[in-house]
Design a protein around this motif. Sequence first.
Motif, PDB file in Angstrom:
ATOM      1  N   SER A 151     -23.445  47.928 115.547  1.00  0.00           N
ATOM      2  CA  SER A 151     -22.172  47.339 115.117  1.00  0.00           C
ATOM      3  C   SER A 151     -22.247  45.842 115.381  1.00  0.00           C
TER       4      SER A 151
ATOM      5  N   GLU B 288     -16.733  60.747 109.506  1.00  0.00           N
ATOM      6  CA  GLU B 288     -17.513  60.767 110.742  1.00  0.00           C
ATOM      7  C   GLU B 288     -17.004  61.926 111.600  1.00  0.00           C
TER       8      GLU B 288
ATOM      9  N   THR C  81     -22.095  49.018 107.025  1.00  0.00           N
ATOM     10  CA  THR C  81     -22.277  49.767 108.272  1.00  0.00           C
ATOM     11  C   THR C  81     -23.040  48.982 109.334  1.00  0.00           C
TER      12      THR C  81
ATOM     13  N   GLN D 231     -15.015  48.625 104.952  1.00  0.00           N
ATOM     14  CA  GLN D 231     -15.009  49.222 103.619  1.00  0.00           C
ATOM     15  C   GLN D 231     -13.901  48.633 102.757  1.00  0.00           C
TER      16      GLN D 231
ATOM     17  N   ASP E  57     -17.043  47.388 113.041  1.00  0.00           N
ATOM     18  CA  ASP E  57     -18.017  48.221 112.346  1.00  0.00           C
ATOM     19  C   ASP E  57     -17.382  48.884 111.124  1.00  0.00           C
ATOM     20  N   ASP E  58     -18.233  49.405 110.259  1.00  0.00           N
ATOM     21  CA  ASP E  58     -17.847  50.202 109.088  1.00  0.00           C
ATOM     22  C   ASP E  58     -16.716  49.547 108.293  1.00  0.00           C
TER      23      ASP E  58
ATOM     24  N   LYS F  18     -19.399  51.554 118.498  1.00  0.00           N
ATOM     25  CA  LYS F  18     -20.044  51.590 117.187  1.00  0.00           C
ATOM     26  C   LYS F  18     -19.982  52.980 116.596  1.00  0.00           C
ATOM     27  N   ASN F  19     -20.133  53.020 115.284  1.00  0.00           N
ATOM     28  CA  ASN F  19     -20.373  54.268 114.556  1.00  0.00           C
ATOM     29  C   ASN F  19     -21.829  54.207 114.100  1.00  0.00           C
ATOM     30  N   GLY F  20     -22.594  55.209 114.395  1.00  0.00           N
ATOM     31  CA  GLY F  20     -24.025  55.120 114.129  1.00  0.00           C
ATOM     32  C   GLY F  20     -24.718  54.403 115.280  1.00  0.00           C
TER      33      GLY F  20
ATOM     34  N   GLU G  94     -26.108  48.923 109.732  1.00  0.00           N
ATOM     35  CA  GLU G  94     -27.260  49.708 110.190  1.00  0.00           C
ATOM     36  C   GLU G  94     -28.584  49.070 109.767  1.00  0.00           C
TER      37      GLU G  94
ATOM     38  N   ARG H 119     -16.316  57.353 104.301  1.00  0.00           N
ATOM     39  CA  ARG H 119     -17.257  58.347 104.828  1.00  0.00           C
ATOM     40  C   ARG H 119     -16.622  59.085 106.003  1.00  0.00           C
TER      41      ARG H 119
END
Length: 204
Positions: free
Chosen positions: A51, A168, A10, A152, A149-150, A46-48, A12, A166
């Motif tokens: 990124s 979102e 992520t 996986q 970003d993100d 970005k997510n969160g 983060e 996950r």
Amino acid sequence: MDKKKAFFETFETGFKNSYTEGEVTCVAAQWRMAQTLIGNLADDRKNGDWSVRMQAKSGVTTELEMMEDKTEGCDSLWFYAGLNGEKDTGVKLSVDYSLDGGMTWLPVAKNLAFNKGEWKRYGYKLDVDGLVRLKFSVTGTSSKRINVDDIQMSDYGTGDGVRQIRVENPDEWVDVYTLGGIWVRKAKRKDALKGLRPDYYIVK
């Protein structure tokens, strides 16, 4: 980090605020970042909160590369990507994977181009066993940027990479497509895959 679990980066955690090449330990792996930083400015898609921002530059290699292997292979790979800003056109993203610790690389996607204002999840079936690592690279108009970003990866043989992602904004309305780009339906994100036959889908 338990590498036997499905891989989910992520960005983060970890800190890098310049494009100077360096290695950074983030949520899921240690990464080599060349002409790449971790950003949280208003323009960063970005997510969160954070990124990766990758900037094309003439005569300079722009890469985001895993410095350690994910064990248990990779069934499917997913990530978000898009242009950093409305003026960041003319830049493309390529993705490769390695099964020998980064000595040789095999293509996943080459020269992905992005539409203005688009921030979406990409999905690819790798179906490879053993040790695997990823490399993202950017080419194109100098000084233009994209965000990633993100990232996986599901474990090899699970066949359920989509279900491990996950959720979102669960009540957001999204479109569901097959990996071939065929529209399936519109639904709330939390219900996007309910009732569908086991397969790989793009939700955006």
